[in-house]
Every structure is written in structure tokens, then in C-alpha cells.
Design a protein around this motif. Sequence first.
Motif, mmCIF file in Angstrom:
data_model
loop_
_atom_site.group_PDB
_atom_site.id
_atom_site.type_symbol
_atom_site.label_atom_id
_atom_site.label_comp_id
_atom_site.label_asym_id
_atom_site.label_seq_id
_atom_site.Cartn_x
_atom_site.Cartn_y
_atom_site.Cartn_z
ATOM 1 N N ALA A 104 10.487 16.135 -3.585
ATOM 2 C CA ALA A 104 9.184 16.130 -4.438
ATOM 3 C C ALA A 104 8.056 16.671 -3.682
ATOM 4 O O ALA A 104 8.141 16.235 -2.355
ATOM 5 N N HIS A 105 7.028 16.989 -3.975
ATOM 6 C CA HIS A 105 5.813 17.121 -3.427
ATOM 7 C C HIS A 105 4.851 15.839 -3.715
ATOM 8 O O HIS A 105 5.056 15.296 -4.991
ATOM 9 N N TYR A 106 4.028 15.336 -2.820
ATOM 10 C CA TYR A 106 3.382 14.095 -3.417
ATOM 11 C C TYR A 106 2.052 14.018 -2.604
ATOM 12 O O TYR A 106 1.694 14.732 -1.707
ATOM 13 N N LEU A 107 1.202 13.158 -3.119
ATOM 14 C CA LEU A 107 -0.031 12.718 -2.590
ATOM 15 C C LEU A 107 -0.210 11.473 -2.692
ATOM 16 O O LEU A 107 -0.047 10.767 -3.757
ATOM 17 N N GLY A 108 -0.799 10.642 -1.509
ATOM 18 C CA GLY A 108 -0.946 9.334 -1.359
ATOM 19 C C GLY A 108 -2.385 9.088 -1.086
ATOM 20 O O GLY A 108 -2.780 9.559 -0.147
ATOM 21 N N GLN A 109 -3.130 8.038 -1.815
ATOM 22 C CA GLN A 109 -4.385 7.539 -1.379
ATOM 23 C C GLN A 109 -4.556 6.095 -1.667
ATOM 24 O O GLN A 109 -4.009 5.311 -2.209
ATOM 25 N N VAL A 110 -5.719 5.496 -1.052
ATOM 26 C CA VAL A 110 -5.999 4.100 -1.425
ATOM 27 C C VAL A 110 -6.953 3.938 -2.429
ATOM 28 O O VAL A 110 -7.780 4.759 -2.600
ATOM 29 N N TRP A 111 -6.502 2.940 -3.301
ATOM 30 C CA TRP A 111 -7.329 2.732 -4.536
ATOM 31 C C TRP A 111 -8.679 2.606 -4.394
ATOM 32 O O TRP A 111 -9.624 3.226 -5.052
ATOM 33 N N ASP A 112 -9.282 1.848 -3.340
ATOM 34 C CA ASP A 112 -10.628 1.228 -3.291
ATOM 35 C C ASP A 112 -11.515 2.560 -2.777
ATOM 36 O O ASP A 112 -12.521 2.569 -3.084
ATOM 37 N N THR A 113 -10.780 3.463 -1.752
ATOM 38 C CA THR A 113 -11.679 4.292 -1.150
ATOM 39 C C THR A 113 -11.215 5.806 -1.418
ATOM 40 O O THR A 113 -12.252 6.578 -0.978
ATOM 41 N N ALA A 114 -10.218 5.972 -2.105
ATOM 42 C CA ALA A 114 -9.698 7.104 -2.447
ATOM 43 C C ALA A 114 -9.326 8.300 -0.901
ATOM 44 O O ALA A 114 -9.212 9.359 -1.247
ATOM 45 N N LYS A 115 -9.256 7.327 0.111
ATOM 46 C CA LYS A 115 -8.883 8.092 1.085
ATOM 47 C C LYS A 115 -7.336 8.375 1.058
ATOM 48 O O LYS A 115 -6.354 7.684 0.847
ATOM 49 N N VAL A 116 -7.232 9.820 1.324
ATOM 50 C CA VAL A 116 -5.912 10.206 1.272
ATOM 51 C C VAL A 116 -5.051 10.099 2.543
ATOM 52 O O VAL A 116 -5.966 10.623 3.657
ATOM 53 N N PHE A 117 -4.084 9.418 2.563
ATOM 54 C CA PHE A 117 -3.599 9.117 3.638
ATOM 55 C C PHE A 117 -2.379 9.945 4.011
ATOM 56 O O PHE A 117 -1.721 9.965 5.245
ATOM 57 N N ASP A 118 -1.911 10.826 2.985
ATOM 58 C CA ASP A 118 -0.815 11.668 3.168
ATOM 59 C C ASP A 118 -0.614 12.536 1.991
ATOM 60 O O ASP A 118 -0.780 12.036 1.040
ATOM 61 N N ASN A 119 -0.169 13.750 2.256
ATOM 62 C CA ASN A 119 0.197 14.774 1.334
ATOM 63 C C ASN A 119 1.121 15.683 1.745
ATOM 64 O O ASN A 119 0.943 16.161 2.900
#
Length: 336
Positions: A104-119
Motif C-alpha cells: 500500500a501507499h499511504y500518508l499519515g498526519q496529525v489530526w490537530d495540526t495536519a502535520k504530515v509525519f510520513d508518506n
Amino acid sequence: MRRRSLIFAAVPAGLVTLAACGDDKSDDSSSAADGSASPSASDPSAAPAPKIVDGPLPAITAGARLGEKPTVAKGSGDPSDQLAVKTVVAGGGRTVAENDYVQAHYLGQVWDTAKVFDNSYDRKTPLVIQLAAGSIIDGWRYALTGRKAGSRVEFSVPPTWGYGKEGNSQAGIKGTDTLVFVVDIEGTFNAGSSAEGKDVPQDDAAVPKVGTNTDGKAPSIEIPQADPPKKLVANYVIEGDGETVTADSSVLVQYKGVVWDTGKEFDSTYGRKALTSFGLQQVVKGWSQGLTGKKVGSRVVIVIPPDLGYGDQPPAGSGIEKDSTMVFTVDILAKM
């Protein structure tokens, strides 16, 4: 304890080997770029299963098509304290089950800040990882189980089913952060998976003939009534159309191994009902050289002479005699 796979390189007593058990996960399959956090997990969670709810979930504002890197809005209000899951694009492939490997391809971010921590989209390499406790964060296991390959799934993961109260400091994830993931499921693999491609003529009478069944059962291996070759043989039985395996690749495979002289099986993922993943630097030279240059989706017959296998030091209790020629049929399911 599960039986150890015998494909891994032997090392002198007292030295540490990179080899893992046959169903262990390779580090290459889940490592991410510096400062990021792939969804892998080192320990299984003791938390009870979450409820699966519809939302809330932030909007995907760009890259809405499957395979495109998405842009996701900041979460609005409080996230659910359970697992919010939405199938954004419904695929028609095989249904994902717990303990499957997913690609799978994926993107992950933090709910409160929309900071992308990995993709994975920027790395241009999809993740291949097992949906098993201790292998991946529980949020992924629960959110993706039951979805179909070819789907895009968005979900939010509270700390309980994410990185817990400790968070992930390397990625800037606090122990109170709810995470948002968008995952494009490219494929799913389990003990019933086989090669997919076109059959290749097996015309060389000096090379073992391998069955071409693709029903997830172990293919047959017919050994010629002749002396084994002195050099490595690595031929397509079924030729896939996937990526080419390179010398530094990690791969997910099904395989079976027999001894040339007796035809006796000594190792098989089919018998363990568990796929194996590994880096080509971890295995005996015959495997590494034999799989390099082959395509994902293929079945390959590999004949390994003693100098590229175990030579005069076969693993104890393996059933492999000294200076044995080994024959393997290998289905390359995914490149990791």
C-alpha cells in the motif's frame, strides 16, 4: 516455536546473523525516511478492539484519485475516541484479512495540526507489511481488515490504537495525538497467494520441471535422472510483469526446497502456511544471485550448487547432507 526457514545464510558459531525466522518481517519492509514514522509497531497492544465508526474524518482536498498523493485538511473539532473509517474509493480486488501482508501507499498526519509525519508517495515505493499484532499499529489492522485491494481508505487512529501514551518523538507525535491516514491498498497476500503471469516453456531436460499451478498449493518439482549442474540455474517457470528485483531488494515470497539427490523436501512456506520476507543480502548466495534480475509476480526454479548454498556446513537437523545441490521453486509476490 515455528520452524526456522533454511534459506538464510549460515554464519560461523558465535557471530550475530541478520537472518530471522521464516515468518519474521524484514526491517526493509517497514523502514521510513529519516524523521518519519511508518505504521510499524514493535509490540502487540493489549487494548481491546475499537468500535468502527463512520467519522468524523477531515476532507481530502487534493490528490483524490487512487495512487495520487493526497492532501488532507486539518481535523475539525474533536476526533472520535474510537476508529473512524471510510472507504473513499471502493476496489474490486481480494478482501484483506488479518495477518495478510498488504502492499500500500499511504500518508499519515496529525489530526490537530495536519502535520504530515510520513508518506510513501514521495519515496515512490509502497509499503509491504503484515497486518499482525506487533508488526503494525493496531489502527491499521482494524481499519484495513475487510477492505478490498484497489481501495482507498481514510481512517483516524486515537493513541490507544496508535503509538500509545508515549507517542513517537522521532516523528513529532505526542501521546495525545490522534492520527489520520489515507491508504491506497495495491495488493494483499497470504498463504494462498501464488505467482501471476505467463507460463514459460521448460524445455531443458537437465533442469528440474516445476508445476505451474497457481492455486496457492505447493508446485511439484521433478528432478532429472542425471547429475546436477555445477553452476547456478535460475529460470522462469511463470514470468510476471512486475518490478525487477535488484541485488539490494527485499522480497515477499512463497517457496519450496528439495534436495537434488533424493527429491526430499526440506523446507517450505506452504508447509508452514506462512509467507517469508527477507533482504537478498540475508540469504544464501544462490538465492540472492538467482532472484536478482527477476520480475515480481514470477515463479522461478533455482538450482543451487553446494558452493552457493551450504557447502560442507548444512544447518543441523535440516535433512540436507554435506555438499548437496538444492532445488527451489520460488514465487516472488512483492518487492519491499
